[in-house]
Design an enzyme around this catalytic site. Sequence first.
Site, short mmCIF file in Angstrom:
data_model
loop_
_atom_site.label_atom_id
_atom_site.label_comp_id
_atom_site.label_asym_id
_atom_site.label_seq_id
_atom_site.Cartn_x
_atom_site.Cartn_y
_atom_site.Cartn_z
N LYS A 231 0.85 -1.20 0.00
CA LYS A 231 0.00 0.00 0.00
C LYS A 231 0.88 1.25 0.00
O LYS A 231 1.65 1.48 0.93
CB LYS A 231 -0.91 0.00 1.23
CG LYS A 231 -1.72 1.30 1.43
CD LYS A 231 -2.43 1.30 2.76
CE LYS A 231 -2.99 2.68 3.09
NZ LYS A 231 -3.60 2.74 4.44
N ASP A 236 -2.24 10.68 3.61
CA ASP A 236 -3.67 10.39 3.72
C ASP A 236 -4.35 11.45 4.55
O ASP A 236 -4.27 11.46 5.78
CB ASP A 236 -3.88 9.01 4.36
CG ASP A 236 -5.35 8.64 4.47
OD1 ASP A 236 -6.16 9.26 3.74
OD2 ASP A 236 -5.68 7.75 5.26
N LYS A 243 -9.57 13.61 8.12
CA LYS A 243 -9.05 13.23 9.43
C LYS A 243 -8.90 14.48 10.30
O LYS A 243 -8.62 15.57 9.80
CB LYS A 243 -7.67 12.58 9.30
CG LYS A 243 -7.63 11.23 8.63
CD LYS A 243 -6.20 10.73 8.56
CE LYS A 243 -6.09 9.40 7.84
NZ LYS A 243 -6.63 8.29 8.65
N ASP A 254 1.76 6.49 5.71
CA ASP A 254 0.73 5.61 5.17
C ASP A 254 1.19 4.88 3.91
O ASP A 254 0.42 4.12 3.32
CB ASP A 254 -0.56 6.39 4.90
CG ASP A 254 -1.81 5.53 5.10
OD1 ASP A 254 -1.70 4.50 5.77
OD2 ASP A 254 -2.87 5.90 4.58
N ASP A 313 -11.92 7.65 3.85
CA ASP A 313 -10.72 7.38 4.64
C ASP A 313 -10.40 5.89 4.70
O ASP A 313 -9.42 5.50 5.30
CB ASP A 313 -10.89 7.96 6.06
CG ASP A 313 -9.56 8.09 6.79
OD1 ASP A 313 -8.51 8.10 6.12
OD2 ASP A 313 -9.58 8.17 8.04
N GLU A 315 -9.37 4.22 2.18
CA GLU A 315 -8.87 4.27 0.81
C GLU A 315 -7.81 3.22 0.52
O GLU A 315 -7.61 2.82 -0.64
CB GLU A 315 -8.32 5.66 0.50
CG GLU A 315 -6.89 5.93 0.90
CD GLU A 315 -6.63 5.80 2.40
OE1 GLU A 315 -5.48 5.44 2.76
OE2 GLU A 315 -7.54 6.05 3.22
N ARG A 317 -7.62 0.03 1.17
CA ARG A 317 -8.16 -1.22 0.62
C ARG A 317 -8.63 -1.02 -0.83
O ARG A 317 -8.68 -1.97 -1.59
CB ARG A 317 -9.29 -1.72 1.51
CG ARG A 317 -10.49 -0.83 1.58
CD ARG A 317 -11.37 -1.11 2.80
NE ARG A 317 -10.75 -0.65 4.03
CZ ARG A 317 -11.31 -0.77 5.23
NH1 ARG A 317 -12.50 -1.35 5.36
NH2 ARG A 317 -10.68 -0.34 6.31
#
Length: 464
Positions: A231, A236, A243, A254, A313, A315, A317
């Site tokens: 990933k 993010d 967030k 991230d 959020d 995102e 996956r």
Amino acid sequence: MPESATSALIERKAGKAQGTAIETVDSARCKQALRRLDATQRRWVEQTGFEPRPGRFVLVPDGNGKLARVLVAIDPADPLGSLAGLPHALPAGTYHLADEGALGDTRLAALGWALGAYRFERYRKSGRAAATLAVDAEDLAALAPLVEATARVRDLVNTPTEDMGPEQLAGAVKQLAKAHKAKVREWVGEELLAANFPTIHAVGRASHRAPRLVELSWGKASDPKLVIVGKGVCFDTGGLDLKPADGMRNMKKDMGGAAHAIALAGLVMQAGLPVRLTLLIPAVENAVAGNAMRPGEIITTRAGHTVEVDNTDAEGRLILCDALAYGAEQQPDLMLDFATLTGAARVALGPDLPVLFANHDGAAEQLLDAGRAVADPLWRLPLWRPYRKMLDSSVADFANAGPSRHAGAITAALYLERFVPDGLSWLHLDTYAWNDADRPGRPRGGEAMGVRATFAFLQNRYAH
């Protein structure tokens, strides 16, 4: 790789003691160690208040006041942490492990020394160089790639997004490919839509930095196929489901899953494992703009599933599902992914234990065993399929998240599992990739968690 990490271990010349001896002691061996000292040295140790509690050490001088020996208190059950605090605590110079020490696994202890020597110095120099530990040539050859892989993860994660966006993350893959004569393919921006990677594009389209998918290929076509996915969310914000400040502060990390995948691919190629390797890094920035992905949108994924975006959020996956679907098309022997996927995994197991999900019990047990053997532990959670209902959607095949906060790590893994065909062995590591505070061998910032375990597992599976 940082100079502090590369220079922390040197080859010990056969039959020679290089530098100052380090003798490791525990409560059972402390008296023996003291008996080997002369009377003046024993009085010195006593007057310093040294006790055989893990983490304590004392510098023992000779009759001329020069450093003669170091006594270090350890926990024999934690060889990796035994020497990790010493490289920047001891006076600069070279040291070696005395034969009389309490350590059982000196190789793990030397690895801990090297990990403790690491400093992230791209933007600020740390001062003096780390002390050096002399080790046998065989140990140095085995440890150097692991130290380099850990430093690679830490460096990539520690670098702020301005200098580690999707393009720079792709550059790290290209640099690795050049070093190992691997092939690289890349889809950027609108090319993602043309090549049928819609979820990667949807997550990254709002950033001024184009989203992309980077593919590295290496090895003989006749060898078993291994797919590694990471990933790569370089920052993010949470998207339109923004967030809060404290949740966004460290989101440069991230892309930690991508950093892990890149480091593991490097180990596989450096070791020359007999596999046909594919490394897949979907690299995006989850930003906010007028064209940002909105809650309620429905995306048709590469695999043909329709997914309702319940939360922007969730995102990670989304970008992973297209990469996993593409990797599965190669019909590999094994597919594994790394992702800083859920806060729920951290709530369940804390910051140090990556969560393992697997659809094959045998592979899972072998990976867990490998992690224990190299002091890089993982903990398995179940793919509890009744929880798939938590991702139900009234307008699409399923959603990327749901209203319940229960079992967040499991539901995220169940989402990914839908993109893994039956019969394909798959391992998913939900990792934190971060140390919240400085500890011996684990400086604050980016951290490799599960890289050594997965590499040992792959060596056991494929090396002949």
